[in-house]
Design a protein around this motif. Structure first.
Motif, PDB file in Angstrom:
ATOM      1  N   ALA A  56     -20.432  54.406 -41.519  1.00  0.00           N
ATOM      2  CA  ALA A  56     -21.614  55.129 -42.000  1.00  0.00           C
ATOM      3  C   ALA A  56     -22.157  54.518 -43.294  1.00  0.00           C
ATOM      4  O   ALA A  56     -23.365  54.504 -43.518  1.00  0.00           O
ATOM      5  CB  ALA A  56     -21.281  56.605 -42.202  1.00  0.00           C
ATOM      6  N   ASP A  57     -21.278  54.006 -44.136  1.00  0.00           N
ATOM      7  CA  ASP A  57     -21.707  53.373 -45.386  1.00  0.00           C
ATOM      8  C   ASP A  57     -22.223  51.950 -45.165  1.00  0.00           C
ATOM      9  O   ASP A  57     -23.147  51.500 -45.831  1.00  0.00           O
ATOM     10  CB  ASP A  57     -20.550  53.326 -46.388  1.00  0.00           C
ATOM     11  CG  ASP A  57     -20.138  54.702 -46.884  1.00  0.00           C
ATOM     12  OD1 ASP A  57     -20.947  55.648 -46.747  1.00  0.00           O
ATOM     13  OD2 ASP A  57     -19.013  54.839 -47.381  1.00  0.00           O
ATOM     14  N   ARG A  84     -26.472  59.207 -39.491  1.00  0.00           N
ATOM     15  CA  ARG A  84     -25.624  58.993 -40.670  1.00  0.00           C
ATOM     16  C   ARG A  84     -25.660  60.214 -41.585  1.00  0.00           C
ATOM     17  O   ARG A  84     -24.640  60.651 -42.111  1.00  0.00           O
ATOM     18  CB  ARG A  84     -26.088  57.756 -41.425  1.00  0.00           C
ATOM     19  CG  ARG A  84     -25.219  57.450 -42.623  1.00  0.00           C
ATOM     20  CD  ARG A  84     -25.659  56.150 -43.280  1.00  0.00           C
ATOM     21  NE  ARG A  84     -24.842  55.875 -44.434  1.00  0.00           N
ATOM     22  CZ  ARG A  84     -25.171  56.227 -45.684  1.00  0.00           C
ATOM     23  NH1 ARG A  84     -26.294  56.859 -45.917  1.00  0.00           N
ATOM     24  NH2 ARG A  84     -24.366  55.947 -46.685  1.00  0.00           N
ATOM     25  N   TYR A  87     -23.569  62.915 -40.136  1.00  0.00           N
ATOM     26  CA  TYR A  87     -22.154  62.630 -40.350  1.00  0.00           C
ATOM     27  C   TYR A  87     -21.741  63.006 -41.777  1.00  0.00           C
ATOM     28  O   TYR A  87     -20.732  63.666 -41.990  1.00  0.00           O
ATOM     29  CB  TYR A  87     -21.840  61.151 -40.092  1.00  0.00           C
ATOM     30  CG  TYR A  87     -20.407  60.837 -40.415  1.00  0.00           C
ATOM     31  CD1 TYR A  87     -19.403  61.129 -39.502  1.00  0.00           C
ATOM     32  CD2 TYR A  87     -20.039  60.321 -41.648  1.00  0.00           C
ATOM     33  CE1 TYR A  87     -18.082  60.890 -39.807  1.00  0.00           C
ATOM     34  CE2 TYR A  87     -18.720  60.085 -41.958  1.00  0.00           C
ATOM     35  CZ  TYR A  87     -17.739  60.368 -41.031  1.00  0.00           C
ATOM     36  OH  TYR A  87     -16.433  60.148 -41.357  1.00  0.00           O
ATOM     37  N   ASN A  88     -22.535  62.593 -42.738  1.00  0.00           N
ATOM     38  CA  ASN A  88     -22.194  62.875 -44.139  1.00  0.00           C
ATOM     39  C   ASN A  88     -22.220  64.367 -44.453  1.00  0.00           C
ATOM     40  O   ASN A  88     -21.509  64.823 -45.341  1.00  0.00           O
ATOM     41  CB  ASN A  88     -23.132  62.123 -45.079  1.00  0.00           C
ATOM     42  CG  ASN A  88     -22.840  60.645 -45.103  1.00  0.00           C
ATOM     43  OD1 ASN A  88     -21.730  60.215 -44.831  1.00  0.00           O
ATOM     44  ND2 ASN A  88     -23.845  59.844 -45.403  1.00  0.00           N
ATOM     45  N   ASP A 100     -20.324  61.581 -35.429  1.00  0.00           N
ATOM     46  CA  ASP A 100     -19.894  60.199 -35.218  1.00  0.00           C
ATOM     47  C   ASP A 100     -20.342  59.700 -33.854  1.00  0.00           C
ATOM     48  O   ASP A 100     -20.753  58.554 -33.712  1.00  0.00           O
ATOM     49  CB  ASP A 100     -18.375  60.076 -35.349  1.00  0.00           C
ATOM     50  CG  ASP A 100     -17.920  58.662 -35.083  1.00  0.00           C
ATOM     51  OD1 ASP A 100     -18.303  57.760 -35.855  1.00  0.00           O
ATOM     52  OD2 ASP A 100     -17.198  58.454 -34.087  1.00  0.00           O
ATOM     53  N   LEU A 103     -23.925  58.727 -34.156  1.00  0.00           N
ATOM     54  CA  LEU A 103     -24.054  57.467 -34.881  1.00  0.00           C
ATOM     55  C   LEU A 103     -23.643  56.297 -33.995  1.00  0.00           C
ATOM     56  O   LEU A 103     -24.301  55.253 -33.971  1.00  0.00           O
ATOM     57  CB  LEU A 103     -23.209  57.507 -36.161  1.00  0.00           C
ATOM     58  CG  LEU A 103     -23.352  56.355 -37.135  1.00  0.00           C
ATOM     59  CD1 LEU A 103     -24.795  56.175 -37.570  1.00  0.00           C
ATOM     60  CD2 LEU A 103     -22.463  56.584 -38.348  1.00  0.00           C
TER      61      LEU A 103
END
Length: 195
Positions: A56-57, A84, A87-88, A100, A103
């Motif tokens: 994700a990062d 993303r 997810y965060n 996830d 993503l």
């Protein structure tokens, strides 16, 4: 000399004490075993989250490096950003797994678009780096999910088998949820190389 004989009450008391000691030792051993397995499952899920967070990062940085070459695909980039963000913002194991999956689906779309629509782009170094990192991230996540599934299986087998299930119930330890794939994952992806 006369030997002292134990009375039947004393013998019964010793037997009860011996059984209690054995039961106590077994109880402590079982408790420690279940507690250790519980921690292993929790730690393995943390590792799954770790590699998902890495992806994700990493993706936004790599995508921005490629974005200029692919102005027509803004919808895919927007979907990746949204996935993303989901997810965060996810706070539960189930929500993290669902986000996830979103993503993962969007990054798969991006890889397909690059391979199908921009074959000349896939030879560029930054695109090649993006694709390598995405594929590597997916492999890492898959490996960690498999380890999580194995740890959950071992733990769940322990908490449902006799006599550990008695101790598990007394300690309030139940079965853990295993990883479930997104329902759309069972669909065969369509790849059209004629475009």
């Amino acid at each position: 000399m006369q030997s002292k004989r134990l009375s039947p009450v004393a013998i019964t008391g010793l037997i009860i004490a011996a059984v209690a000691v054995i039961f106590g030792i077994y109880g402590v051993s079982t408790y420690n075993s279940l507690a250790k397995q519980n921690q292993e499952v929790t730690a393995q899920w943390s590792q799954v989250e770790n590699v998902m967070q890495r992806r994700a990062d990493l993706i936004p940085n790599l995508v921005s490096a490629v974005k200029g070459s692919m102005n027509h695909e803004t919808e895919i980039f927007d979907n990746i950003a949204k996935a993303r963000s989901n997810y965060n913002n996810a706070t539960t194991t189930k929500a993290k797994a669902t986000a996830d999956s979103q993503l993962q689906a969007q990054t798969a779309n991006l890889i397909s678009v690059i391979k199908e629509s921009y074959p000349q782009l896939s030879s560029q170094a930054n695109v090649q780096t993006l694709m390598t990192q995405l594929e590597g991230s997916e492999n890492r996540i898959s490996t960690e999910r498999q380890r999580y599934i194995e740890d959950v299986k071992a733990y769940n087998q322990s908490v449902v088998t006799f006599p550990k299930n008695i101790f598990a119930n007394m300690m309030g330890l139940g079965q853990k949820a295993t990883f479930k794939a997104d329902p759309s994952a069972s669909e065969v992806p369509k790849v059209d190389l004629n475009n």
